[in-house]
Design an enzyme around this catalytic site. Structure first.
Site, short mmCIF file in Angstrom:
data_model
loop_
_atom_site.label_atom_id
_atom_site.label_comp_id
_atom_site.label_asym_id
_atom_site.label_seq_id
_atom_site.Cartn_x
_atom_site.Cartn_y
_atom_site.Cartn_z
N ASN A 1 0.80 -1.23 0.06
CA ASN A 1 -0.28 0.33 -0.47
C ASN A 1 0.80 1.32 -0.44
O ASN A 1 1.54 1.83 1.33
CB ASN A 1 -1.24 0.59 0.74
CG ASN A 1 -1.93 1.78 1.06
OD1 ASN A 1 -1.77 2.32 0.33
ND2 ASN A 1 -3.22 1.44 2.02
N ASP B 1 -0.27 3.93 -1.13
CA ASP B 1 -1.06 5.80 -1.42
C ASP B 1 -1.87 5.37 -0.70
O ASP B 1 -3.45 4.63 -1.10
CB ASP B 1 -0.64 5.75 -2.50
CG ASP B 1 -1.82 6.92 -2.34
OD1 ASP B 1 -2.17 7.85 -1.29
OD2 ASP B 1 -2.19 7.92 -3.81
N ASN C 1 -5.77 6.28 -1.53
CA ASN C 1 -6.84 5.96 -2.59
C ASN C 1 -7.41 4.99 -2.04
O ASN C 1 -7.78 3.85 -3.21
CB ASN C 1 -5.78 5.84 -3.85
CG ASN C 1 -4.93 5.18 -3.24
OD1 ASN C 1 -5.02 4.01 -2.96
ND2 ASN C 1 -4.03 4.72 -4.65
N ASP C 2 -6.91 4.50 -1.09
CA ASP C 2 -8.13 2.81 -0.39
C ASP C 2 -9.07 2.84 -0.61
O ASP C 2 -10.27 4.06 -0.79
CB ASP C 2 -7.73 3.12 1.21
CG ASP C 2 -6.52 2.71 1.69
OD1 ASP C 2 -5.25 2.28 0.26
OD2 ASP C 2 -6.16 2.74 3.35
N ARG D 1 -0.12 -12.53 -20.35
CA ARG D 1 -0.26 -14.10 -19.47
C ARG D 1 -2.33 -14.14 -19.64
O ARG D 1 -3.16 -13.35 -18.94
CB ARG D 1 -0.18 -13.96 -18.59
CG ARG D 1 -0.58 -15.04 -16.60
CD ARG D 1 -2.03 -15.14 -16.80
NE ARG D 1 -1.79 -16.49 -15.75
CZ ARG D 1 -3.43 -17.01 -14.84
NH1 ARG D 1 -4.23 -16.27 -15.02
NH2 ARG D 1 -3.45 -18.18 -14.39
N ASP E 1 -5.57 -15.80 -18.86
CA ASP E 1 -6.51 -16.49 -17.97
C ASP E 1 -7.62 -17.08 -18.85
O ASP E 1 -8.16 -17.93 -19.91
CB ASP E 1 -7.38 -15.77 -17.14
CG ASP E 1 -8.41 -16.56 -15.70
OD1 ASP E 1 -7.52 -17.39 -14.96
OD2 ASP E 1 -9.26 -15.96 -16.34
N GLU F 1 -2.18 -19.99 -19.28
CA GLU F 1 -2.84 -20.32 -17.89
C GLU F 1 -3.11 -21.98 -18.67
O GLU F 1 -4.40 -22.20 -18.61
CB GLU F 1 -3.56 -20.42 -16.84
CG GLU F 1 -3.74 -20.58 -16.18
CD GLU F 1 -5.56 -20.24 -15.35
OE1 GLU F 1 -5.43 -20.34 -13.97
OE2 GLU F 1 -6.13 -20.39 -16.04
N HIS G 1 -1.29 -17.54 -7.10
CA HIS G 1 -2.71 -17.23 -6.10
C HIS G 1 -4.02 -18.39 -6.67
O HIS G 1 -4.87 -17.71 -5.63
CB HIS G 1 -3.37 -15.76 -7.33
CG HIS G 1 -3.81 -15.68 -8.52
ND1 HIS G 1 -2.73 -16.12 -9.59
CD2 HIS G 1 -4.63 -16.29 -9.50
CE1 HIS G 1 -3.22 -16.73 -10.49
NE2 HIS G 1 -4.66 -16.54 -10.87
N ASP G 2 -3.53 -19.98 -6.96
CA ASP G 2 -4.43 -20.19 -7.09
C ASP G 2 -4.14 -21.36 -6.25
O ASP G 2 -4.91 -22.25 -6.43
CB ASP G 2 -4.91 -20.58 -8.43
CG ASP G 2 -5.23 -19.95 -9.40
OD1 ASP G 2 -6.48 -18.78 -8.79
OD2 ASP G 2 -5.47 -19.70 -10.81
N ASP H 1 -6.70 -20.90 -1.96
CA ASP H 1 -7.67 -19.37 -1.81
C ASP H 1 -8.73 -19.15 -0.78
O ASP H 1 -9.33 -19.97 -0.68
CB ASP H 1 -7.98 -18.81 -3.12
CG ASP H 1 -8.90 -17.54 -3.52
OD1 ASP H 1 -8.98 -16.71 -2.53
OD2 ASP H 1 -9.88 -17.27 -4.04
N ARG I 1 -3.02 -15.51 -0.21
CA ARG I 1 -3.25 -14.31 -1.15
C ARG I 1 -3.06 -13.03 0.33
O ARG I 1 -3.67 -11.68 0.55
CB ARG I 1 -4.23 -13.93 -2.22
CG ARG I 1 -4.65 -14.52 -3.10
CD ARG I 1 -6.15 -14.48 -3.43
NE ARG I 1 -6.00 -15.59 -4.51
CZ ARG I 1 -7.63 -15.20 -5.46
NH1 ARG I 1 -7.66 -14.78 -5.54
NH2 ARG I 1 -7.26 -16.45 -6.18
#
Length: 591
Positions: A39, A41, A44-45, A285, A287, A316, A383-384, A451, A455
């Site tokens: 994070n 900045d 900008n959350d 990449r 998907d 993938e 991430h998978d 997951d 993450r």
């Protein structure tokens, strides 16, 4: 301009059976999940109205603390439901583009040569695979979310002449510029099988039904009947039945023409902003590419290469159909899950003998075009999947099946003995033929189940993290210190330095040497046309092992050979290397 017609930035590409850009043979990849990397900045959350989508969040929703105990639940999460997974997907930590820019020096120090970003296009979810706008970077990844939203509302999404550059778009192009300034490359996720329900064309379809200009964009099963207002008959196919991810429509194995046109336009936009490929991404990449017909990919890949002949396209592909996609009409590479599964079966689950491991890898290499072996992404986790550190302490599960605490997955921190296995796996990743790819935080010691646990927010050395002592199912667990692992980071850094320094490890040929199933020894050589050769020896057993390796192939003479990791020297007896290896260890030997 129709579909995939070349524009003024295009150049002619000389076709061959298979070819790959030279740069892709020499890089180490690093995968970044933007929302969880850094994070940079806080202004900008994300805000609850956007995070909620069509769900109503509690009034006390707030940004989750970056350094918190992962399984500890905030009050707003408890208000949603009693289980950890009830609310975790509504968490936001505020990772953004500025955060990535701020850490490019970190990646360069780690020896990274190319970055793969999970989706960055505007979307509601934390993962961004539910695209709202392909033509814009996510509004909360840039410095002015409100201003960017106003810009989007002024445009006609189907007319590229009306498209502007938002603050997030401009910052993304600044990121690309900073990556290139460091002589690194960057690719982004292309998700063209489906969108989110917030996608602008789907919004119009949902509102106007048969009257929508975009009724042919999606695979509609039935439209709503205005004569029966008490029932909504609108139905459509979603990816794997998930209605939040409506599938774009195909005809004869190709996406319908208006969808192709739109994807062609956004492809040009991000590969050649203002017509300049130097300012655009270096590839894509893709998907779930198997879920779109090959005719689409042939057209699209030709467009990509017409814009930038040095572009890298990686698919993938989870199974052994990968070879079908590797040619000059389709992809440059695949995410090499076959590599990951073989390593898991041998080094983690210990279901393969050393000989079986060697044969499995040989089969994978022979299934690819020779040159493709140098550019496939040799990953272990992503991430998978569960993180590799957690794979090691949870052996015996299928690689591509979910591993969650609900299924008995152990969520504790790995022990030092388990870290030895991770270091050996990394040594193999960095020395075997192909391009190693590291999932963010693997080098920092991060662990986690599938997951959403894979993450977690990145662990940085300058932040103090809460002890992980909460369990999602059984309450408290023994406390685990969650800190940046400097020793592990230095291990990955050293391996990268060795790989980046030695051409033999980037583009050199591969040859198996001694493979001993009884002792669980696996060794091989990497050698180049410039008479450089390196010998890699791994002992996966739990005992010290003595091994003799013939180096006749390299015409060695009596002398010494040096381990590039430790600096230790070993004597050669003519063309024979005789050596003892500690348990779960490896060497990278250079004459």
């Amino acid at each position: 301009m129709s579909s995939f017609q070349n524009d003024s930035t295009a150049v002619q590409v000389q076709k061959a059976e298979y070819s790959a850009p030279e740069w892709a043979k020499k890089v180490i990849w690093y995968q970044i999940f933007p929302e969880r990397f850094n994070n940079g900045d806080p202004s900008n959350d994300p805000t609850p109205d956007r995070v909620a989508g069509k769900f109503e969040l509690p009034d006390n929703w707030e940004i989750s603390p970056w350094t918190g105990d992962w399984y500890e639940r905030a009050e707003w999460e408890k208000d949603i439901g009693p289980k950890f997974r009830d609310a975790v997907f509504f968490r936001r930590y505020g990772g953004d583009l500025q955060g990535i820019i701020d850490k490019l020096d970190y990646l360069q120090d780690l020896g990274i040569g190319a970055i793969y970003l999970n989706p960055v296009f505007d979307a509601v979810s934390l993962h961004k695979y539910d695209t709202s706008h392909y033509r814009h970077i996510d509004r909360f990844f840039g410095p002015d979310p409100e201003g960017d939203t106003a810009i989007m509302e002024q445009e006609n999404p189907s007319d590229p002449s009306t498209w502007k550059w938002t603050s997030a778009d401009k910052l993304f192009l600044e990121l690309v510029k900073e990556v290139h300034r460091r002589d690194m490359k960057i690719i982004i996720d292309g998700v063209f099988n489906h969108t989110g329900t917030d996608f602008w064309a789907f919004n119009d379809l949902e509102k106007n039904q048969r009257s929508s200009d975009y009724k042919e964009w999606y695979d509609v099963i039935s439209f709503d009947d205005p004569d029966s207002p008490e029932v909504n008959e609108f139905d459509y196919n979603g990816w794997w039945g998930i209605k939040d991810l409506p599938e774009l429509k195909e005809e004869d194995g190709n996406l319908v023409e208006p969808v192709r046109n739109h994807i062609a336009n956004i492809t040009r936009r991000w590969m050649a902003p203002d017509g300049n490929i130097e300012n655009g991404v270096d590839g894509w990449r893709l998907d779930v590419p198997e879920e779109i017909g090959t005719p689409f990919w042939v057209d699209w890949c030709n467009l990509v290469r017409s814009i930038n002949p040095e572009a890298y396209i990686v698919g993938e592909i989870w199974d052994d159909k990968a070879t079908h996609y590797l040619n000059d009409d389709l992809f440059t590479a695949v995410m090499n899950y076959q590599f990951a599964k073989a390593v898991q079966d041998y080094m983690i689950d210990r279901e393969l003998s050393a000989n079986d491991f060697a044969n499995r890898l040989k089969g994978v290499r022979e299934s690819f075009p020779d040159e493709a072996n140098y550019v496939v992404q040799n990953l272990m986790d992503s991430h998978d999947t569960p993180r590799v550190a957690s794979m090691i302490l949870n052996p015996g599960r299928e690689y591509d099946k979910e591993g969650t605490p609900e299924e008995g997955f152990d969520v504790r921190k790995p022990t030092e003995e388990e870290r030895k296995v991770q270091r050996l796996i990394a040594l193999f990743q960095y020395t075997y033929v192909g391009a190693p790819m590291i999932f963010y935080g693997t080098e920092a010691g991060m662990w986690g189940a599938d997951d959403p646990d894979d993450r977690k927010p990145m662990v940085w050395p300058d932040r103090v993290y809460a002890v992980e002592k909460t369990h999602p199912l059984v309450g408290d667990r023994p406390a685990d210190e969650n800190t940046f692992d400097h020793d592990l980071f230095n291990w990955y850094k050293q391996l990268a330095h060795i790989r980046n320094k030695h051409e033999a490890l980037q583009t050199g040929k591969f040859e198996s040497l001694t493979v001993d199933s009884e002792k669980n020894i696996y060794s091989f050589a990497r050698y180049s046309d410039k008479n450089e050769y390196l010998v890699v020896v791994m002992n996966r057993s739990e005992h010290e092992q003595y091994v003799e390796i013939s180096l006749d192939r390299f015409n060695t003479e009596s002398g010494t050979i040096t381990d590039l990791i430790s600096g230790n020297e070993f004597n050669l007896e003519g063309n024979m290397l005789k050596i003892s290896l500690p348990p779960v260890s490896g060497l990278i030997l250079s004459p």
